[in-house]
Design an enzyme around this catalytic site. Structure first.
Site, PDB file in Angstrom:
ATOM      1  CG  HIS A 130       4.965   2.778   4.112  1.00 35.33           C
ATOM      2  ND1 HIS A 130       6.275   2.867   3.713  1.00 35.33           N
ATOM      3  CD2 HIS A 130       4.624   1.464   4.001  1.00 35.33           C
ATOM      4  CE1 HIS A 130       6.713   1.660   3.390  1.00 35.33           C
ATOM      5  NE2 HIS A 130       5.728   0.799   3.546  1.00 35.33           N
ATOM      6  CE1 TYR A 134       9.933  -4.730   0.939  1.00 34.46           C
ATOM      7  CE2 TYR A 134       8.402  -5.162   2.744  1.00 34.46           C
ATOM      8  CZ  TYR A 134       9.583  -4.620   2.274  1.00 34.46           C
ATOM      9  OH  TYR A 134      10.411  -3.966   3.143  1.00 34.46           O
ATOM     10  CD1 TRP A 155      -6.254   7.100  -0.206  1.00 27.21           C
ATOM     11  CD2 TRP A 155      -4.621   5.556  -0.339  1.00 27.21           C
ATOM     12  NE1 TRP A 155      -5.387   7.489  -1.192  1.00 27.21           N
ATOM     13  CE2 TRP A 155      -4.388   6.571  -1.299  1.00 27.21           C
ATOM     14  CE3 TRP A 155      -3.727   4.496  -0.246  1.00 27.21           C
ATOM     15  CZ2 TRP A 155      -3.288   6.537  -2.149  1.00 27.21           C
ATOM     16  CZ3 TRP A 155      -2.628   4.459  -1.088  1.00 27.21           C
ATOM     17  CH2 TRP A 155      -2.413   5.475  -2.025  1.00 27.21           C
ATOM     18  NE  ARG A 203      23.086   9.443  -1.739  1.00 28.26           N
ATOM     19  CZ  ARG A 203      23.827  10.400  -1.194  1.00 28.26           C
ATOM     20  NH1 ARG A 203      23.316  11.184  -0.268  1.00 28.26           N
ATOM     21  NH2 ARG A 203      25.076  10.569  -1.583  1.00 28.26           N
ATOM     22  N   GLY A 204      18.254   6.074   2.285  1.00 25.32           N
ATOM     23  CA  GLY A 204      16.843   5.794   2.556  1.00 25.32           C
ATOM     24  C   GLY A 204      16.448   6.149   3.985  1.00 25.32           C
ATOM     25  CE  LYS A 250      12.852  -6.413   2.956  1.00 24.39           C
ATOM     26  NZ  LYS A 250      14.201  -5.997   3.338  1.00 24.39           N
ATOM     27  N   GLY A 289      18.401   3.504   6.362  1.00 28.01           N
ATOM     28  CA  GLY A 289      19.853   3.587   6.216  1.00 28.01           C
ATOM     29  C   GLY A 289      20.393   4.918   6.730  1.00 28.01           C
ATOM     30  CB  THR A 317       6.292  -2.377  13.743  1.00 30.17           C
ATOM     31  OG1 THR A 317       4.924  -2.234  13.460  1.00 30.17           O
ATOM     32  CG2 THR A 317       6.849  -1.089  14.346  1.00 30.17           C
ATOM     33  CG  ASN A 318       3.510  -0.421   9.246  1.00 29.45           C
ATOM     34  OD1 ASN A 318       3.721  -1.625   9.387  1.00 29.45           O
ATOM     35  ND2 ASN A 318       2.553   0.040   8.491  1.00 29.45           N
ATOM     36  CB  SER A 369       8.931  -6.008   6.431  1.00 33.67           C
ATOM     37  OG  SER A 369       7.619  -5.508   6.499  1.00 33.67           O
ATOM     38  CB  SER A 370       5.655  -6.285  10.908  1.00 36.36           C
ATOM     39  OG  SER A 370       5.059  -5.228  10.203  1.00 36.36           O
ATOM     40  CB  CYS A 371       4.260  -7.144   5.529  1.00 35.04           C
ATOM     41  SG  CYS A 371       5.678  -7.127   4.457  1.00 35.04           S
TER      42      CYS A 371
HETATM   43  O1  GFB Z   1       1.181   2.235   5.145  1.00 31.74           O
HETATM   44  P1  GFB Z   1       0.417   1.400   4.186  1.00 31.74           P
HETATM   45  O2  GFB Z   1       0.488   1.761   2.762  1.00 31.74           O
HETATM   46  O3  GFB Z   1       0.859  -0.087   4.266  1.00 31.74           O
HETATM   47  O4  GFB Z   1      -1.146   1.448   4.600  1.00 31.74           O
HETATM   48  P2  GFB Z   1       0.494  -1.433   5.079  1.00 31.74           P
HETATM   49  C1  GFB Z   1      -1.609   1.259   5.906  1.00 31.74           C
HETATM   50  C2  GFB Z   1      -3.097   1.565   5.999  1.00 31.74           C
HETATM   51  O5  GFB Z   1      -3.290   2.979   5.856  1.00 31.74           O
HETATM   52  C3  GFB Z   1      -3.986   0.915   4.928  1.00 31.74           C
HETATM   53  C4  GFB Z   1      -4.330   3.238   4.940  1.00 31.74           C
HETATM   54  O6  GFB Z   1      -5.183   0.482   5.524  1.00 31.74           O
HETATM   55  C5  GFB Z   1      -4.243   2.070   3.966  1.00 31.74           C
HETATM   56  O7  GFB Z   1      -5.461   1.939   3.232  1.00 31.74           O
HETATM   57  N1  GFB Z   1      -4.139   4.564   4.333  1.00 31.74           N
HETATM   58  C6  GFB Z   1      -4.948   5.645   4.530  1.00 31.74           C
HETATM   59  C7  GFB Z   1      -3.179   4.937   3.479  1.00 31.74           C
HETATM   60  N2  GFB Z   1      -4.561   6.680   3.783  1.00 31.74           N
HETATM   61  C8  GFB Z   1      -3.438   6.279   3.117  1.00 31.74           C
HETATM   62  C9  GFB Z   1      -2.561   6.923   2.213  1.00 31.74           C
HETATM   63  O8  GFB Z   1      -2.729   8.071   1.823  1.00 31.74           O
HETATM   64  N3  GFB Z   1      -1.499   6.211   1.765  1.00 31.74           N
HETATM   65  C10 GFB Z   1      -1.274   4.907   2.152  1.00 31.74           C
HETATM   66  N4  GFB Z   1      -0.202   4.265   1.679  1.00 31.74           N
HETATM   67  N5  GFB Z   1      -2.117   4.259   2.993  1.00 31.74           N
HETATM   68  C11 GFB Z   1       2.785  -2.069   4.109  1.00 31.74           C
HETATM   69  C12 GFB Z   1       3.235  -3.011   3.053  1.00 31.74           C
HETATM   70  O9  GFB Z   1       1.498  -2.421   4.405  1.00 31.74           O
HETATM   71  O10 GFB Z   1       3.494  -2.170   5.302  1.00 31.74           O
HETATM   72  C13 GFB Z   1       4.676  -3.006   2.893  1.00 31.74           C
HETATM   73  O11 GFB Z   1       2.552  -2.721   1.850  1.00 31.74           O
HETATM   74  C14 GFB Z   1       5.438  -2.971   4.214  1.00 31.74           C
HETATM   75  O12 GFB Z   1       5.027  -4.124   2.165  1.00 31.74           O
HETATM   76  C15 GFB Z   1       4.864  -1.990   5.203  1.00 31.74           C
HETATM   77  O13 GFB Z   1       5.438  -4.233   4.779  1.00 31.74           O
HETATM   78  C16 GFB Z   1       5.507  -2.056   6.552  1.00 31.74           C
HETATM   79  O14 GFB Z   1       0.788  -1.280   6.529  1.00 31.74           O
HETATM   80  O15 GFB Z   1      -0.877  -1.912   4.731  1.00 31.74           O
END
Ligand code: GFB
Length: 323
Positions: free
Chosen positions: A182, A139, A205, A16-17, A143, A20, A167-168, A110-112
């Protein structure tokens, strides 16, 4: 090399994700049987229940997509959940796959998992060469242990377990909760709600300077099926576009698609996370797979999906949970 056929019974965990559900959509284009199980029936973190379920349903392959996932804020608030849930899930799924002689398993990482300061673009061999990004270390460690576990099962028991490092991701069925999501779903929702309310400003952010690479989840689902059929190597393999952009550029792209009139303000009290993480995708390109959905097209499609579901009220706007 093997081909997916009518004889295959493929269990997709976390169906459901975001990922998936995309894998199930992609598998529907094949003649394989698709196995899924709801969270109410099976807790994927429970080793004994998963072993029983796999024994009863006898999948021939597993694509392990289930995970407790979230963006930068959720990761920093709930490191124990992100670590425990994800470790328990791969321990359950991999041990059941070994016990019941599942022919092949694809583990999605995950790429992280790669070090915070590693050279860019990131090659697979940089894994475990330096320290992790602190905002998602729990996390990432979970992984990494999943990736290593695939290799351990391969070495000790000869299991055909492979792992992909995407990647993301973004796309339909994402988590649009503003705190836990994200960046991409968060921006889609913020710009959309600003448009509905006629706001003059949207907050993004961080500094806007970090660079990220984004891939449509349908591309990853396609890569999962490709790897299941064409990759039998214990080494993890990167899956991405190889193209990145700054968060400021991403915000501009979403603004252009959703609400061009609005002004963007950066909130520097929020964390940036790692400054750059773009994958080197030459290995998967050499195997013959590359992405097809460019960011602008994927964004438009995802925004259309979001807008339709937002109006219907059947979208994930709540808090993050295991998928
Ligand atoms: O997508 P995100 O949360 O994860 O943030 P990461 C990516 C960038 O976007 C950061 C900025 O620099 C955030 O500060 N950003 C700007 C925002 N506005 C926003 C907002 O409204 N929400 C969010 N969430 N971010 C993740 C990992 O890292 O990547 C996970 O935390 C995973 O574990 C994922 O690996 C693929 O790219 O920083």
């Amino acid at each position: 090399m093997s081909h997916i056929s009518a004889a295959d019974r493929i269990w997709v965990t976390g169906h459901r994700g975001l990922l998936g559900s995309a894998v199930v959509r992609r598998l529907k284009q094949t003649n394989a049987s698709i196995l899924t199980c709801d969270r109410q029936t099976l807790d994927v973190r429970d080793v004994a229940s998963v072993a029983r379920w796999v024994g009863e349903h006898r999948p021939t392959q597993i694509i392990h997509c289930a995970g407790t996932v979230g963006g930068i804020w959720a990761n920093s608030q709930r490191p124990v959940d992100f670590f425990n849930d994800n470790c328990l899930m791969h321990i359950s799924v991999l041990s059941a796959a070994h016990r019941h002689q599942v022919q092949k398993l694809l583990y999605v990482g995950s790429s992280c998992i790669y070090p915070r300061e590693c050279p860019q673009p990131i090659r697979e061999e940089y894994l475990l060469t330096d320290s992790l990004e602190p905002t998602n270390a729990a996390y990432a460690l979970a992984k990494i242990s999943g990736v290593m576990s695939c290799q351990f099962y391969r070495e000790q028991h000869g299991c055909n377990f492979i792992s992909a490092m995407p990647t993301n991701l973004y796309g339909p069925n994402d988590n649009f909760d503003l705190k836990t999501s994200h960046v991409l779903p968060a921006l889609i929702r913020r710009f959309h709600e600003a448009k509905l309310q006629g706001d003059s400003e949207v907050v993004v952010w961080g500094s806007g300077r970090p660079r990220r690479e984004f891939m449509h989840v349908d591309d990853l689902a396609d890569a999962c099926l490709f790897l299941l059929q064409n990759y039998d190597d214990g080494r993890p393999i990167n899956v991405g576009t190889g193209i990145d952009l700054t968060i400021a550029e991403l915000a501009d792209l979403v603004r252009y698609i959703v609400y061009p009139e609005v002004h963007v303000r950066f909130d520097s009290t929020k964390p940036d996370g790692t400054l750059r993480k773009v994958l080197d995708v030459s290995r998967i390109h050499e195997l013959g797979w590359s992405h097809t959905i460019e960011l602008q097209r994927g964004l438009r499609q995802t925004y259309d999906w979001f807008a339709a579901h937002y109006q219907a009220g059947d979208i994930r706007l709540g808090t993050v949970t295991p998928s």
